[in-house]
Every structure is written in C-alpha cells, then in structure tokens.
Design an enzyme around this catalytic site. Structure first.
Site, mmCIF file in Angstrom:
data_model
loop_
_atom_site.group_PDB
_atom_site.id
_atom_site.type_symbol
_atom_site.label_atom_id
_atom_site.label_comp_id
_atom_site.label_asym_id
_atom_site.label_seq_id
_atom_site.Cartn_x
_atom_site.Cartn_y
_atom_site.Cartn_z
ATOM 1 N N HIS A 45 -23.709 -6.849 -5.698
ATOM 2 C CA HIS A 45 -24.208 -5.938 -4.659
ATOM 3 C C HIS A 45 -24.958 -6.687 -3.540
ATOM 4 O O HIS A 45 -24.721 -6.467 -2.363
ATOM 5 C CB HIS A 45 -25.165 -4.925 -5.288
ATOM 6 C CG HIS A 45 -24.675 -4.309 -6.550
ATOM 7 N ND1 HIS A 45 -23.873 -3.183 -6.591
ATOM 8 C CD2 HIS A 45 -24.886 -4.670 -7.854
ATOM 9 C CE1 HIS A 45 -23.622 -2.865 -7.844
ATOM 10 N NE2 HIS A 45 -24.205 -3.757 -8.635
HETATM 11 O O1 RIB Z 1 -27.918 -1.216 -8.306
HETATM 12 C C1 RIB Z 1 -27.746 -2.566 -7.990
HETATM 13 C C2 RIB Z 1 -29.003 -3.144 -7.450
HETATM 14 O O2 RIB Z 1 -30.030 -3.053 -8.438
HETATM 15 C C3 RIB Z 1 -28.892 -4.639 -7.130
HETATM 16 O O3 RIB Z 1 -29.753 -4.938 -6.081
HETATM 17 C C4 RIB Z 1 -29.369 -5.286 -8.399
HETATM 18 O O4 RIB Z 1 -29.923 -6.591 -8.177
HETATM 19 C C5 RIB Z 1 -30.467 -4.352 -8.802
HETATM 20 O O5 RIB Z 1 -31.635 -4.680 -8.060
#
Ligand code: RIB
Ligand code: CA
Length: 335
Positions: free
Chosen positions: A255
């Site tokens: 992500h």
């Molecule tokens: O849902 C994904 C997010 O939550 C990403 O930023 C991961 O690192 C967690 O922080």
C-alpha cells in the site's frame, strides 16, 4: 526545467510497506525527504521511531530528522498489528540499532515546522493512522494552506475493509483523527484556504499493488548486495506469510510505496473528487470512509479519491524497481 527537489514529510507507522515507501523516497532523485513522523499503528510509536532511525542509518541518511509521535490515538486505546508486520514491525528483518536519536519535538510539531519551513511547497505523505496529522491540524489550522500536496494511504472506497468489514487499518486505529483530518480540509476548502485537495489512496486501489516473490528476486538481482534489500526481503517474507495465512495467497499488498509514488507523481492515478466522511458511531461500520459521490450532503469535496491509474500495477512496480535497484546498488558500491 524546474530541477528543484520536492520537500517531503512522511508520517509513517513503519511497518513493512512503510519501509518500502521510505526507501522509494530516498531512491527518488526529485524527492528531498526532510523529516519523518513516527506514528503508532502497526507497532507502538517508540518501535516505529526506532525502525525509522535504523532504516535511515542503513540507507546512509542519519541526517534525516525522525520525530516520535503520540503513543496513543486521540481518544481510544492503541491497537497494533504485530500479526501482520511482525513483533518489531519489520517482519523477520534485523536492523542495527541506530546511533542517531529522535528530535526533541513530537511528530505533530515536526509536521508544523516542516510546513512552515516550506510554505506552499511541502508534500505531506501519511501512510499510518492520522493521529499526529490531526494533532498538527489542531495546533496549526493553516496546515492545509501551507502544504503543497497531501497524500494519504487510508480508507476503502466502495470496497471492503481489511481491519473490519468496513474499515481500513490506518483509519480503524484512529477514526476520530481521520474524521478531524477530512473535516479540517473540508473547512479549509469552504474558507478558500487550500490548493490541492488531499489525494487519498484507499484499499480499492492499493490492493491492486500485489507484490509476488519473483519481483523481489528481480529487485535483488538488479540491486546487488547492499543489506537494505535483504531487510526488505526479510520484512516482506513475514508479510507474504501473513497474506497467505488470511487466504490472500503468498503475496504482499504494498500500500505505502504506492502512496509514496503518487505523492511524487499524482499522474499515476485517476481521481474523483468527493466529500469524505468517517463513520464514528456505527456498531458495524465505525471507521468506514464514506465518499459522497453524488453530493447528497451538500458539502464541498475535501478529497481526491484515487480510483484507477494508467497501466497499474505494472507502471508502479516498474518505477519502484527502476529507482530502488540503482539506489541500493549505489549504497553497496559506497560500502
Ligand atoms: O491498511 C494498510 C495500511 O495499514 C498500510 O499503511 C499498512 O502499513 C498499515 O499501516
Ligand atoms: Ca503504514
């Protein structure tokens, strides 16, 4: 051609994919990473801060100031995700303890100082819960006007959550903070005090950034022997196992490096403006990010929601490798 580098402040809950995002920013010649905020989320704030310090040192950048954020969300107890990111937040990776210490001021203050030092130019990137950004906005309501751009990895738009059926992790950890952040940008828009709306990269687009092990082999092959690739490999190995354990397959949704790439180049995504609200009271939907696409609420848009992008995910993964491999090889040659 404007060759001035882009000042970037990254607020992270490092975290496996946060670490990938930070390496990408360091590897991007147009980015000037001027500071990090350490937000409690994947692991506690102190551990996030230690991870940030250690990663900066490993990458030859102990000069980048790292600030410690709030130990807890605005109004609820902290929940962490060691099951997903490992006991230290970096999976199986072992990093040397950094010699550098965090700054003497907190992450919210670091947000404000960074924005004031670069008025109208600073790019803010938030890839963790929005606790410290919310605290910064409380102290400096002009932040939306001071920032050139804000990119948030968070939420899920017309898409299921990953922490509850309705909520994505960064929002679920501190929904009140997320509500304050989107509310503050809405107020700034209404007052005419904002340039760009925040670009929000939710799970609906970031879960398309599915990294598979052969990609990591290609990256390692191109990057050479510097330990930073080994750190990413060992961190991701835990993350692969987590995704496999929840039925996603032996892969990793990365992500945060995607959000980092968007922060440097918004043309990677196609966005739709909408007013975003965060559900705080729903027994089933608390932490849900709701986009008012049709304008039912009669409120101005406060976000640019990433809904697609040309050539994704390949364009992103190619760019990640094209930047990080030579960066890591350069670190190796300087050893
Ligand atoms: O849902 C994904 C997010 O939550 C990403 O930023 C991961 O690192 C967690 O922080
Ligand atoms: Ca994160």
């Amino acid at each position: 051609m404007n060759t001035r580098r882009l000042p970037v402040f990254a607020d992270v809950d490092t975290g496996v994919d946060d670490a990938m995002a930070l390496v990408y920013l360091l590897a991007s010649p147009e980015a000037d990473l001027i500071g990090l905020g350490s937000t409690a989320g994947n692991v506690g704030a102190q551990q996030v801060c230690a991870n940030n310090l250690a990663l900066m040192e490993l990458c030859g950048r102990p000069d980048i100031p790292v600030s410690l954020g709030s130990a807890v969300p605005l109004s609820i107890p902290l929940r962490t995700a060691e099951d997903t990111h490992g006991p230290t937040g970096l999976g199986y990776a072992q990093l040397p303890v950094a010699r550098a210490a965090p700054t003497g001021h907190d992450a919210a203050t670091a947000w404000i100082r960074s924005a004031r030092d670069h008025p109208g130019e600073l790019i803010g990137l938030a890839t963790g819960p929005l606790t410290n950004l919310a605290l910064a906005l409380r102290a400096e309501p002009e932040l939306p006007r001071l920032l050139r751009r804000l990119v948030i990895m968070g939420g899920a738009f017309d898409y299921r959550g990953n922490t509850t059926p309705a909520s994505e992790w960064n929002i679920a950890v501190d929904p009140e903070a997320a509500a304050e952040v989107f509310g503050a940008w809405g107020d700034a828009v209404a007052a005419g005090h904002v340039g760009e709306l925040p670009i929000v990269c939710g799970l609906n687009i970031t879960e398309r950034m599915a990294l598979h092990p052969p990609y990591l082999d290609r990256l390692a092959e191109a990057a050479g022997p510097h330990p930073v690739i080994g750190v990413l490999r060992e961190a991701l190995r835990f993350y692969f196992e987590f995704h496999d354990s929840v039925g996603e397959g032996y892969l990793a949704h990365v992500h945060d490096p995607f959000a980092a790439a968007v922060a440097l180049d918004p043309a990677l995504v196609i966005t739709r403006d909408a007013c975003v609200g965060v559900e705080l009271d729903g027994a089933l939907t608390r932490g849900m990010t709701v986009a008012d696409w049709a304008g039912h609420w009669g409120r101005p848009a406060n976000a640019r929601i990433a809904v697609d992008g040309p050539g994704l995910p390949e364009v992103f993964f190619d760019r990640y490798l094209a930047r990080v491999a030579p960066f890591a090889r350069g670190l190796g040659e300087a050893m």
